[in-house]
Scaffold this motif. Structure first.
Motif, PDB file in Angstrom:
ATOM      1  N   LEU A 100    -150.078  33.772 -13.416  1.00 37.27           N
ATOM      2  CA  LEU A 100    -151.443  33.282 -12.816  1.00 37.27           C
ATOM      3  C   LEU A 100    -152.047  32.875 -13.905  1.00 37.27           C
ATOM      4  O   LEU A 100    -152.104  33.430 -14.914  1.00 37.27           O
ATOM      5  N   ASP A 101    -152.810  31.624 -13.500  1.00 29.66           N
ATOM      6  CA  ASP A 101    -153.632  31.151 -14.665  1.00 29.66           C
ATOM      7  C   ASP A 101    -154.789  32.308 -15.223  1.00 29.66           C
ATOM      8  O   ASP A 101    -155.104  33.077 -14.355  1.00 29.66           O
ATOM      9  N   THR A 104    -157.107  32.572 -12.332  1.00 29.06           N
ATOM     10  CA  THR A 104    -156.531  32.885 -11.027  1.00 29.06           C
ATOM     11  C   THR A 104    -156.641  34.433 -10.807  1.00 29.06           C
ATOM     12  O   THR A 104    -156.483  35.169 -11.856  1.00 29.06           O
ATOM     13  N   TYR A 131    -152.021  31.931  -1.097  1.00 21.97           N
ATOM     14  CA  TYR A 131    -153.139  31.877  -2.024  1.00 21.97           C
ATOM     15  C   TYR A 131    -154.388  31.777  -0.996  1.00 21.97           C
ATOM     16  O   TYR A 131    -154.289  30.894   0.045  1.00 21.97           O
ATOM     17  N   ARG A 185    -149.554  25.471 -12.538  1.00 18.90           N
ATOM     18  CA  ARG A 185    -150.803  25.165 -12.069  1.00 18.90           C
ATOM     19  C   ARG A 185    -150.591  24.496 -10.623  1.00 18.90           C
ATOM     20  O   ARG A 185    -151.296  23.379 -10.264  1.00 18.90           O
ATOM     21  N   GLN A 186    -149.814  24.833  -9.889  1.00 23.46           N
ATOM     22  CA  GLN A 186    -149.214  24.176  -8.628  1.00 23.46           C
ATOM     23  C   GLN A 186    -150.448  23.961  -7.671  1.00 23.46           C
ATOM     24  O   GLN A 186    -150.661  22.922  -7.374  1.00 23.46           O
ATOM     25  N   VAL A 187    -151.048  24.944  -7.258  1.00 20.03           N
ATOM     26  CA  VAL A 187    -152.157  24.678  -6.336  1.00 20.03           C
ATOM     27  C   VAL A 187    -153.305  24.086  -6.867  1.00 20.03           C
ATOM     28  O   VAL A 187    -153.845  23.237  -6.104  1.00 20.03           O
ATOM     29  N   ARG A 188    -153.675  24.285  -7.896  1.00 19.18           N
ATOM     30  CA  ARG A 188    -155.030  23.616  -8.599  1.00 19.18           C
ATOM     31  C   ARG A 188    -154.541  22.054  -8.541  1.00 19.18           C
ATOM     32  O   ARG A 188    -155.382  21.048  -8.191  1.00 19.18           O
ATOM     33  N   LEU A 201    -159.334  30.754  -7.132  1.00 24.02           N
ATOM     34  CA  LEU A 201    -157.970  30.888  -6.606  1.00 24.02           C
ATOM     35  C   LEU A 201    -157.449  32.292  -6.712  1.00 24.02           C
ATOM     36  O   LEU A 201    -157.791  33.063  -7.797  1.00 24.02           O
TER      37      LEU A 201
HETATM   38  N1  URA Z   1    -151.178  27.701  -8.632  1.00 24.40           N
HETATM   39  C1  URA Z   1    -152.177  27.723  -9.780  1.00 24.40           C
HETATM   40  O1  URA Z   1    -152.570  26.276  -9.591  1.00 24.40           O
HETATM   41  N2  URA Z   1    -152.523  28.525 -10.232  1.00 24.40           N
HETATM   42  C2  URA Z   1    -152.150  29.658 -10.315  1.00 24.40           C
HETATM   43  O2  URA Z   1    -152.485  30.668 -11.326  1.00 24.40           O
HETATM   44  C3  URA Z   1    -150.870  29.947  -9.474  1.00 24.40           C
HETATM   45  C4  URA Z   1    -150.833  29.023  -8.597  1.00 24.40           C
END
Ligand code: URA
Length: 235
Positions: A100-101, A104, A131, A185-188, A201
């Motif tokens: 996790l970042d 996060t 998330y 950093r997929q979700v970001r 997040l």
């Molecule tokens: N996606 C993100 O951008 N950050 C995370 O820590 C986990 C998933």
């Protein structure tokens, strides 16, 4: 036992990262720097990582941590920042499964079981990763649909995701997203791609595990049934 497996079962780091330690020349066997990642540890071998002796722990431990912001998901940090490993009060060393970042929060599995960690991190294992996201601005349903269909996050098009828009105020939107991959950093990057940078997040679920009421910074042992569930899921 292969050297990377030996290092992982000592809770130093995952098998993949153990290979990196070997390549960086940080692993010694019987006082000699190891050059081959294929080395098999024999009875009586003395294994050192960064000059400290390591030995596999007699027991496997499995924790679920609610990671706070401002902690590095690693077993070491050159900048001396707080580490997630410091939040698991066990005499046995553990390492984080996946990443996790720094900023996060949320669900992170910590263990010294290198085999399970390896299997869980394998890209072929498509666990649901859930998330809670606070994103800048007001995200429209059409923008959420772009995230759901798959979106280019810079050289990679994400696979279909599920997005629920929960609520918004004048400046930000609270959404839940479920993805099945784990790119860096997929979700970001997904929210950046629709022009709504992530402000906060939190990972709330991974496969069948949920963060539940576990307070930020706290960890709990996984139940035998939960551990068995994970093992079954990667079999
Ligand atoms: N996606 C993100 O951008 N950050 C995370 O820590 C986990 C998933």
């Amino acid at each position: 036992m292969r050297i990377n497996q030996y290092i992982a079962s000592a809770g130093v780091t995952s098998r993949r990262k153990a290979d990196e330690l070997i390549a960086e020349g940080r692993v010694k066997v019987n006082g000699k720097k190891l050059t081959s990642p294929g080395y098999h540890v024999e009875e009586g071998d003395v294994v050192e990582v960064d000059g400290a002796r390591v030995e596999p722990a007699a027991r496997k431990v499995y924790y679920l941590l609610n990671k706070p912001a401002g902690y590095v998901t690693s077993t070491a940090d050159k900048q001396g920042r707080p580490l997630v490993t410091e939040l698991v009060p066990d005499s046995v060393r553990v390492f984080p499964v996946g990443r996790l970042d720094y900023n996060t929060t949320g669900l992170l599995i910590m263990t010294n079981d290198g085999d399970l960690a390896n299997a869980l991190m394998h890209p072929s294992k498509e666990f649901d990763k859930r998330y809670l996201v606070r994103a800048q601005g007001i995200v429209t349903r059409a923008e959420a649909a772009r995230l759901e269909q798959g979106i280019d996050i810079g050289g990679f098009v994400t696979s279909p995701a599920e997005v629920s828009l929960l609520k918004h105020d004048r400046n930000s939107t609270l959404a839940e997203i479920v993805i099945h991959e784990g790119k860096n950093r997929q979700v970001r990057r997904m929210f950046d791609a629709i022009g709504h940078p992530v402000l906060e997040l939190c990972r709330t679920g991974l496969g069948d595990l949920t963060i539940g009421k576990l307070a930020i910074g706290q960890c709990r042992k996984l139940s035998p049934a939960e551990v068995e569930g994970l093992k079954r899921a990667v079999r």
